[in-house]
Design a protein around this motif. Structure first.
Motif, PDB file in Angstrom:
ATOM      1  N   VAL A  16       0.843  -1.199   0.000  1.00 49.02           N
ATOM      2  CA  VAL A  16       0.000   0.000   0.000  1.00 49.02           C
ATOM      3  C   VAL A  16       0.876   1.247   0.000  1.00 49.02           C
ATOM      4  O   VAL A  16       0.638   2.189  -0.745  1.00 49.02           O
ATOM      5  N   SER A  17       1.916   1.243   0.824  1.00 46.84           N
ATOM      6  CA  SER A  17       2.824   2.380   0.888  1.00 46.84           C
ATOM      7  C   SER A  17       3.466   2.648  -0.476  1.00 46.84           C
ATOM      8  O   SER A  17       3.517   3.793  -0.932  1.00 46.84           O
ATOM      9  N   ASP A  18       3.946   1.597  -1.128  1.00 49.87           N
ATOM     10  CA  ASP A  18       4.556   1.753  -2.458  1.00 49.87           C
ATOM     11  C   ASP A  18       3.552   2.276  -3.476  1.00 49.87           C
ATOM     12  O   ASP A  18       3.869   3.153  -4.288  1.00 49.87           O
ATOM     13  N   GLN A  19       2.329   1.749  -3.463  1.00 50.23           N
ATOM     14  CA  GLN A  19       1.306   2.188  -4.398  1.00 50.23           C
ATOM     15  C   GLN A  19       0.930   3.646  -4.174  1.00 50.23           C
ATOM     16  O   GLN A  19       0.787   4.417  -5.128  1.00 50.23           O
ATOM     17  N   LEU A  20       0.785   4.041  -2.911  1.00 54.82           N
ATOM     18  CA  LEU A  20       0.412   5.422  -2.611  1.00 54.82           C
ATOM     19  C   LEU A  20       1.514   6.395  -3.016  1.00 54.82           C
ATOM     20  O   LEU A  20       1.227   7.498  -3.480  1.00 54.82           O
ATOM     21  N   LEU A  21       2.771   5.988  -2.845  1.00 55.39           N
ATOM     22  CA  LEU A  21       3.877   6.837  -3.297  1.00 55.39           C
ATOM     23  C   LEU A  21       3.815   7.045  -4.806  1.00 55.39           C
ATOM     24  O   LEU A  21       4.090   8.137  -5.303  1.00 55.39           O
ATOM     25  N   LYS A  22       3.431   6.011  -5.560  1.00 51.89           N
ATOM     26  CA  LYS A  22       3.283   6.133  -7.019  1.00 51.89           C
ATOM     27  C   LYS A  22       2.161   7.096  -7.384  1.00 51.89           C
ATOM     28  O   LYS A  22       2.216   7.752  -8.415  1.00 51.89           O
ATOM     29  N   PHE A  23       1.123   7.166  -6.528  1.00 52.18           N
ATOM     30  CA  PHE A  23       0.015   8.093  -6.757  1.00 52.18           C
ATOM     31  C   PHE A  23       0.375   9.525  -6.364  1.00 52.18           C
ATOM     32  O   PHE A  23      -0.407  10.437  -6.551  1.00 52.18           O
ATOM     33  N   GLY A  24       1.554   9.702  -5.761  1.00 45.70           N
ATOM     34  CA  GLY A  24       1.973  11.027  -5.325  1.00 45.70           C
ATOM     35  C   GLY A  24       1.516  11.383  -3.921  1.00 45.70           C
ATOM     36  O   GLY A  24       1.548  12.541  -3.526  1.00 45.70           O
ATOM     37  N   VAL A  25       1.096  10.386  -3.160  1.00 40.18           N
ATOM     38  CA  VAL A  25       0.641  10.607  -1.785  1.00 40.18           C
ATOM     39  C   VAL A  25       1.834  10.460  -0.845  1.00 40.18           C
ATOM     40  O   VAL A  25       2.557   9.468  -0.911  1.00 40.18           O
ATOM     41  N   ASN A  26       2.046  11.443   0.007  1.00 39.95           N
ATOM     42  CA  ASN A  26       3.108  11.356   1.007  1.00 39.95           C
ATOM     43  C   ASN A  26       2.649  10.378   2.083  1.00 39.95           C
ATOM     44  O   ASN A  26       1.625  10.599   2.733  1.00 39.95           O
ATOM     45  N   CYS A  27       3.381   9.271   2.229  1.00 36.00           N
ATOM     46  CA  CYS A  27       2.980   8.274   3.210  1.00 36.00           C
ATOM     47  C   CYS A  27       4.192   7.762   3.971  1.00 36.00           C
ATOM     48  O   CYS A  27       5.337   7.962   3.570  1.00 36.00           O
ATOM     49  N   PHE A  28       3.902   7.104   5.076  1.00 35.96           N
ATOM     50  CA  PHE A  28       4.947   6.596   5.949  1.00 35.96           C
ATOM     51  C   PHE A  28       4.493   5.268   6.523  1.00 35.96           C
ATOM     52  O   PHE A  28       3.454   5.178   7.171  1.00 35.96           O
ATOM     53  N   CYS A  29       5.267   4.234   6.240  1.00 36.09           N
ATOM     54  CA  CYS A  29       5.026   2.902   6.794  1.00 36.09           C
ATOM     55  C   CYS A  29       6.262   2.545   7.599  1.00 36.09           C
ATOM     56  O   CYS A  29       7.273   2.120   7.039  1.00 36.09           O
ATOM     57  N   PRO A  30       6.242   2.747   8.925  1.00 35.41           N
ATOM     58  CA  PRO A  30       7.429   2.463   9.734  1.00 35.41           C
ATOM     59  C   PRO A  30       7.769   0.981   9.733  1.00 35.41           C
ATOM     60  O   PRO A  30       6.917   0.147  10.024  1.00 35.41           O
ATOM     61  N   LEU A  31       9.012   0.671   9.364  1.00 37.13           N
ATOM     62  CA  LEU A  31       9.476  -0.713   9.286  1.00 37.13           C
ATOM     63  C   LEU A  31      10.588  -0.943  10.291  1.00 37.13           C
ATOM     64  O   LEU A  31      11.412  -0.062  10.519  1.00 37.13           O
ATOM     65  N   VAL A  32      10.605  -2.123  10.888  1.00 41.07           N
ATOM     66  CA  VAL A  32      11.641  -2.486  11.851  1.00 41.07           C
ATOM     67  C   VAL A  32      12.192  -3.862  11.497  1.00 41.07           C
ATOM     68  O   VAL A  32      11.522  -4.676  10.854  1.00 41.07           O
ATOM     69  N   ASN A  33      13.417  -4.121  11.918  1.00 41.83           N
ATOM     70  CA  ASN A  33      14.047  -5.421  11.722  1.00 41.83           C
ATOM     71  C   ASN A  33      13.635  -6.344  12.858  1.00 41.83           C
ATOM     72  O   ASN A  33      13.591  -5.931  14.017  1.00 41.83           O
ATOM     73  N   LYS A  34      13.355  -7.589  12.516  1.00 41.56           N
ATOM     74  CA  LYS A  34      12.920  -8.563  13.512  1.00 41.56           C
ATOM     75  C   LYS A  34      13.532  -9.912  13.153  1.00 41.56           C
ATOM     76  O   LYS A  34      13.680 -10.240  11.983  1.00 41.56           O
ATOM     77  N   VAL A  35      13.875 -10.680  14.152  1.00 42.70           N
ATOM     78  CA  VAL A  35      14.353 -12.043  13.920  1.00 42.70           C
ATOM     79  C   VAL A  35      13.137 -12.963  13.972  1.00 42.70           C
ATOM     80  O   VAL A  35      12.463 -13.062  14.994  1.00 42.70           O
ATOM     81  N   GLN A  36      12.869 -13.619  12.839  1.00 39.72           N
ATOM     82  CA  GLN A  36      11.723 -14.524  12.729  1.00 39.72           C
ATOM     83  C   GLN A  36      12.195 -15.957  12.954  1.00 39.72           C
ATOM     84  O   GLN A  36      13.145 -16.398  12.324  1.00 39.72           O
ATOM     85  N   GLN A  37      11.545 -16.675  13.857  1.00 44.44           N
ATOM     86  CA  GLN A  37      11.904 -18.058  14.147  1.00 44.44           C
ATOM     87  C   GLN A  37      11.088 -18.987  13.263  1.00 44.44           C
ATOM     88  O   GLN A  37       9.867 -18.982  13.295  1.00 44.44           O
ATOM     89  N   TYR A  38      11.777 -19.759  12.448  1.00 41.31           N
ATOM     90  CA  TYR A  38      11.145 -20.805  11.656  1.00 41.31           C
ATOM     91  C   TYR A  38      11.486 -22.141  12.299  1.00 41.31           C
ATOM     92  O   TYR A  38      12.315 -22.220  13.198  1.00 41.31           O
ATOM     93  N   SER A  39      10.892 -23.216  11.816  1.00 44.55           N
ATOM     94  CA  SER A  39      11.126 -24.519  12.435  1.00 44.55           C
ATOM     95  C   SER A  39      12.580 -24.965  12.316  1.00 44.55           C
ATOM     96  O   SER A  39      13.096 -25.642  13.190  1.00 44.55           O
ATOM     97  N   ASP A  40      13.255 -24.553  11.233  1.00 46.85           N
ATOM     98  CA  ASP A  40      14.623 -25.018  11.018  1.00 46.85           C
ATOM     99  C   ASP A  40      15.686 -23.921  11.082  1.00 46.85           C
ATOM    100  O   ASP A  40      16.873 -24.202  10.968  1.00 46.85           O
TER     101      ASP A  40
END
Length: 155
Positions: A16-40
């Motif tokens: 959504v953030s990428d699409q809105l930027l293409k439309f010329g809408v100033n947007c902000f989607c705060p992203l953070v790094n996270k360690v995801q635990q998978y089974s292996d």
């Protein structure tokens, strides 16, 4: 112009953030790094700080532009009005993410039901009610923001 909160489909925040930027809408989607635990294995992933939310800065008359993105469901409302986020709150979140700080909140002397004042960004000076304390995390209710915050213990 005001910052509004757009509610998105699950896992659509970045698109959504990428699409809105293409439309010329100033947007902000705060992203953070996270360690995801998978089974292996464990894997570092980039995830949205707020699930299902993207912040958009628009003039009142341009608010319907966001519905050009198929991932947008609706605007977030607070007390019957469009939820508005202040510029300084957006800047605080941006600064906190840029620093890469880990939240280090200790509530060991508190018990379930206590009200505490958070002293760490991005929720600086927000009051929260302790809903749950476990060995792995804390669950806090931020009534003023209408959300629940889960804070995991740092390893």
């Amino acid at each position: 112009m005001n910052w509004y909160v757009v509610y998105t489909k699950p896992k659509w925040e970045k698109r959504v953030s990428d699409q809105l930027l293409k439309f010329g809408v100033n947007c902000f989607c705060p992203l953070v790094n996270k360690v995801q635990q998978y089974s292996d294995r464990k894997k570092k992933v980039v995830v949205p700080l707020f699930n299902n939310y993207v912040f958009v800065q628009l003039a009142e008359k341009d608010r319907n532009l966001v519905f050009g993105s198929p991932g947008v469901i609706r605007y977030l409302f607070w007390l019957g009005k469009h939820a508005i986020v202040k510029d300084n709150e957006i800047n605080t979140i941006k600064d906190w993410i840029a620093k890469g700080d880990k939240l280090d909140i200790s509530v060991s002397q508190h018990k379930v039901g206590d009200t505490i004042k958070l002293n760490s960004s991005p929720f600086l000076d927000q009051n929260a009610i302790i809903k749950e304390i476990t060995n792995k995390h804390y669950i806090l209710v931020l009534e003023s923001l209408g959300c629940i915050l889960k804070i995991e213990h740092l390893a």
